[in-house]
Design an enzyme around this catalytic site. Sequence first.
Site, PDB file in Angstrom:
ATOM      1  N   GLU A  94       0.824  -1.202   0.000  1.00 50.71           N
ATOM      2  CA  GLU A  94       0.000   0.000   0.000  1.00 50.71           C
ATOM      3  C   GLU A  94       0.859   1.252   0.000  1.00 50.71           C
ATOM      4  OE1 GLU A  94      -2.744  -0.141   3.239  1.00 50.71           O
ATOM      5  OE2 GLU A  94      -4.085  -1.510   2.185  1.00 50.71           O
ATOM      6  N   CYS A 107       3.173   8.548   1.261  1.00 49.70           N
ATOM      7  CA  CYS A 107       3.600   7.575   2.276  1.00 49.70           C
ATOM      8  C   CYS A 107       3.794   6.249   1.556  1.00 49.70           C
ATOM      9  CB  CYS A 107       2.538   7.465   3.368  1.00 49.70           C
ATOM     10  SG  CYS A 107       2.965   6.289   4.660  1.00 49.70           S
ATOM     11  N   CYS A 114       6.147  -7.220   6.909  1.00 52.29           N
ATOM     12  CA  CYS A 114       7.138  -6.549   7.745  1.00 52.29           C
ATOM     13  C   CYS A 114       7.951  -7.572   8.508  1.00 52.29           C
ATOM     14  CB  CYS A 114       6.457  -5.579   8.711  1.00 52.29           C
ATOM     15  SG  CYS A 114       7.624  -4.532   9.616  1.00 52.29           S
ATOM     16  N   CYS A 118       5.585  -5.286  15.851  1.00 53.09           N
ATOM     17  CA  CYS A 118       4.897  -4.263  16.645  1.00 53.09           C
ATOM     18  C   CYS A 118       3.459  -4.727  16.912  1.00 53.09           C
ATOM     19  CB  CYS A 118       4.894  -2.928  15.918  1.00 53.09           C
ATOM     20  SG  CYS A 118       6.540  -2.344  15.466  1.00 53.09           S
ATOM     21  N   CYS A 121       0.313  -2.828  15.201  1.00 50.77           N
ATOM     22  CA  CYS A 121       0.307  -2.556  13.757  1.00 50.77           C
ATOM     23  C   CYS A 121      -0.232  -3.740  12.960  1.00 50.77           C
ATOM     24  CB  CYS A 121       1.733  -2.238  13.299  1.00 50.77           C
ATOM     25  SG  CYS A 121       1.870  -1.925  11.530  1.00 50.77           S
ATOM     26  N   GLY A 165       6.456  -2.213   6.144  1.00 50.25           N
ATOM     27  CA  GLY A 165       7.853  -2.626   6.205  1.00 50.25           C
ATOM     28  C   GLY A 165       8.732  -1.701   7.028  1.00 50.25           C
ATOM     29  N   SER A 220      10.155   5.722  15.284  1.00 48.56           N
ATOM     30  CA  SER A 220       8.912   5.329  15.963  1.00 48.56           C
ATOM     31  C   SER A 220       9.298   4.881  17.373  1.00 48.56           C
ATOM     32  CB  SER A 220       8.227   4.188  15.198  1.00 48.56           C
ATOM     33  OG  SER A 220       7.802   4.639  13.932  1.00 48.56           O
ATOM     34  N   LEU A 221       9.137   5.776  18.322  1.00 48.92           N
ATOM     35  CA  LEU A 221       9.629   5.530  19.680  1.00 48.92           C
ATOM     36  C   LEU A 221       8.541   4.917  20.572  1.00 48.92           C
ATOM     37  CD1 LEU A 221      12.119   5.894  21.504  1.00 48.92           C
ATOM     38  CD2 LEU A 221      11.205   8.142  22.134  1.00 48.92           C
ATOM     39  N   HIS A 222       7.461   5.641  20.742  1.00 48.13           N
ATOM     40  CA  HIS A 222       6.252   5.172  21.456  1.00 48.13           C
ATOM     41  C   HIS A 222       6.417   4.966  22.959  1.00 48.13           C
ATOM     42  CE1 HIS A 222       4.797   4.957  17.460  1.00 48.13           C
ATOM     43  NE2 HIS A 222       5.356   3.794  17.170  1.00 48.13           N
ATOM     44  N   CYS A 339      -1.411  -1.142   6.965  1.00 51.00           N
ATOM     45  CA  CYS A 339      -0.492  -0.746   8.026  1.00 51.00           C
ATOM     46  C   CYS A 339      -1.274   0.032   9.061  1.00 51.00           C
ATOM     47  CB  CYS A 339       0.648   0.113   7.458  1.00 51.00           C
ATOM     48  SG  CYS A 339       1.731   0.735   8.754  1.00 51.00           S
TER      49      CYS A 339
END
Length: 346
Positions: A94, A107, A114, A118, A121, A165, A220-222, A339
């Site tokens: 996508e 994007c 992937c 995570c 996701c 990915g 991407s920390l989160h 995603c």
Amino acid sequence: MEIEKKDIRSLTKAQLRDFFVANGDKAFRGNQVYEWLWSKASHSFEDMTNVSKETRAMLENNFVINHIKVDTMQRSEDGTVKNAVRLHDGLIVESVLIPTDTRTTACVSSQVGCSLDCNFCATARLKRMRNLEPGEIYDQVVAIDRESRLYYNRPLSNIVFMGMGEPLMNYNNVMKAIDMITSEEGLGMSPKRITVSTSGVSKMIKKMADDEVKFKLAVSLHSAIEETRNHIMPFTKNFQLPELKEALQYWYQKTKSKVTYEYVVWKGINDDKASIDALVKFCKYVPCKVNLIEYNPIDDGEFQQASDEAIDNYIKALSKYDIVAKVRRSRGKDIDAACGQLANKS
């Protein structure tokens, strides 16, 4: 047995020139074909009208162009456009066009499925089937640029590698694609308008710094609490926060480029004071900004959008230390994205 033909876009311009010389033609013919493949983004040898029919037939006999095809396109009420992109082997990835008043952002995906796990996701639920080739990444950008011109009467302005990915797990192909996207022989886009987002592959962040890349880095920390981060993204047990901190400091020392932290706030997971304090502390290590992202739930499970109050608490705490923080609202809510966070980037 039929011999599998090579994708012609895997050849450099020099290799194309050599191919034509070896087949009794002039070297400049390679330049012409190279321009058709990249600058003009041709998907067919028949399009190459300044090349003789005999030459086109020879190319057809020796090579293929493994181009993408936009299989289905969905347009959201907010103007977001999602493409389901079919690859030459039938697999689907996508890409998304995200418009604002001043720009349009592509994007794009870098892998089919992937490599990572995570928990929040949707793509992580798809096993990684293969890496995308440079031409397949490039084609996504070309398709979105055409949609931007068609629907918004302006060219594509920005690119984010935040689709399906982990880009740094497909490093060589992503770098080759960016080289062509930024080359005057390709799309001629400024690298400063490109952001590569990683989930924190420390070794490859250092490699990017050593390679003196000119594009921007997002992480991407989160969570800046190890236990919480490992729960959200189990693979980060192999890329722990002290190692990530060191890699980001190395990145900034080499590139002098700020880091953007992508940070989703979830109810009951990272919406407490300890999580806020940990993020503030982590943000002091290198110059950075924070994108607080509204979550786009993929089911009724553990990961649910945090309250507005929790988001406000993050903003207040970060602002107190002059750390720039913006809230990114979810886009394209009325169209599904494979995603989990694909629609959030703007």
